[in-house]
Design a protein around this motif. Structure first.
Motif, short mmCIF file in Angstrom:
data_model
loop_
_atom_site.label_atom_id
_atom_site.label_comp_id
_atom_site.label_asym_id
_atom_site.label_seq_id
_atom_site.Cartn_x
_atom_site.Cartn_y
_atom_site.Cartn_z
N ARG A 188 -0.59 -2.28 -11.15
CA ARG A 188 -2.04 -2.37 -11.33
C ARG A 188 -2.36 -3.29 -12.50
N GLY B 23 -4.34 -5.60 2.64
CA GLY B 23 -5.46 -4.78 3.06
C GLY B 23 -6.73 -5.59 3.04
N ASP C 248 1.25 5.71 -0.20
CA ASP C 248 0.78 7.08 -0.26
C ASP C 248 1.77 7.80 -1.16
N ARG D 140 -3.02 -7.90 -3.10
CA ARG D 140 -2.94 -6.62 -2.44
C ARG D 140 -3.13 -6.81 -0.93
N ARG E 36 -1.87 9.82 -4.49
CA ARG E 36 -2.42 8.49 -4.22
C ARG E 36 -2.41 8.28 -2.71
N ARG E 37 -3.48 7.68 -2.25
CA ARG E 37 -3.57 7.53 -0.80
C ARG E 37 -4.22 6.19 -0.47
N GLU E 38 -3.41 5.26 -0.03
CA GLU E 38 -3.92 3.92 0.27
C GLU E 38 -3.70 3.52 1.72
N ARG E 39 -2.65 4.09 2.32
CA ARG E 39 -2.38 3.74 3.71
C ARG E 39 -3.36 4.50 4.57
N ARG F 118 6.26 -3.44 -6.57
CA ARG F 118 5.37 -2.48 -7.21
C ARG F 118 6.22 -1.56 -8.08
N LEU G 63 0.85 -1.18 0.00
CA LEU G 63 0.00 0.00 0.00
C LEU G 63 0.89 1.23 0.00
#
Lengths: 131, 155
Positions: free
Chosen positions: B25, B38, A28, B36, B96-99, A88, A26
């Motif tokens: 992706r 999460g 940011d 992934r 981008r913001r996933e955490r 990634r 993951l």
């Protein structure tokens, strides 16, 4: 720390091999006036487990994990995650100064700083008035 | 998160400036099953067990040891913690913001009774390891089988 080693096709090939089995960390990503910062979660990875590569405008982040899992004699009572490889890849804008990319790992979090080349930064242009 | 802002500040190179395309992706859509991280309860935990101890590992990347709290009541272990946001997060211009960030609690019902006083927890590179020695009563015990002597044979 990493810089553009001008590595050949290898980067993308290893990526494809890993692509099937690796975890996608993951991330940011945020941007400031001077740099783009990438923050990725790589729990279990230490500094020496992380490899960053820039090849043909693609930044690849690969990391392994080095924490110990209990030996076989331990029963696996409940498994919510498994150790593995992280992979990634990101396309870099031409504006990033590839020679000055810096990275650090702390507490399972990888931070990559991608400075913008001086020429690409927006700057204020002074308007001179003719007297 | 669309970062294009049309209007006065229109910049035709805005797309180039961002790290925009992630090849990973593409990998995901090709290989169907995404690996992934999460989803599911946070933090992810593994529970291992040996005759001597219960061993728990959990993934808490980016959480400081000081922000973690492990407690035990009977056979229920509770992991509490807080993942701090990035400094000045509200001011950052995210591409981008996933955490995530915030507080979390996870309770685990232990498979056996443990000695609460001897529990040890350590944190290394985002992995917390908790070792819980089993209580004497929960450990397997070898039962001695006494052979019956011939003198015990009764008439």
């Amino acid at each position: 720390m990493t810089k553009d080693d001008a590595v050949t096709v290898e980067a993308s090939r290893s990526g494809q091999e890993l692509g099937e089995s690796a975890f996608s960390p993951l991330v940011d990503v945020y941007e400031t006036e001077k740099e783009v910062v990438l923050v990725a979660e790589v729990p279990g990875a230490r500094r020496e487990d992380v490899s960053l590569r820039v090849d043909k405008g693609v930044l690849t982040v690969e990391a392994g994990t080095s924490y110990e899992t209990p030996p076989e004699k331990y029963a696996r009572t409940y498994l919510g995650f498994e150790p593995g490889q992280y992979f990634r890849a990101f396309a870099l804008s031409d504006e990033i100064d590839r020679e000055k990319i810096g990275a650090s790992v702390s507490n399972g979090v990888l931070t990559v700083r991608l400075p913008k080349a001086a020429a690409a930064r927006s700057r204020r242009i002074e308007i001179k008035t003719a007297d | 998160m669309a970062m294009f802002r049309w209007g006065v500040n229109f910049d035709p190179f805005v797309g180039l400036r961002h790290i925009q395309r992630e090849l990973s992706r593409l990998h995901e859509s090709w290989f169907g099953e995404s690996r992934r991280i999460g989803g599911g309860p946070y933090p992810p935990v593994n529970v291992y067990e040996s005759p001597e101890e219960v061993l728990i590992q959990c993934e808490v990347a980016g959480v400081d040891a000081g922000d973690l709290d492990v407690s035990i009541t009977g056979e229920t272990l509770t992991i509490k913690g807080a993942k701090r946001p990035l400094p000045d997060e509200e001011k950052l211009n995210f591409v981008r913001r996933e955490r995530g960030s915030g507080e979390f609690t996870r309770t685990i019902v232990l498979p056996d009774a443990v000695e609460a006083d001897r529990i040890e927890a350590s944190l290394d590179s985002g992995i917390m390891t908790i070792r819980l020695p089993k209580a004497a009563a929960a450990k397997p015990k070898q039962i001695e089988i006494k052979p019956r002597g011939p003198e015990e044979v009764r008439p």
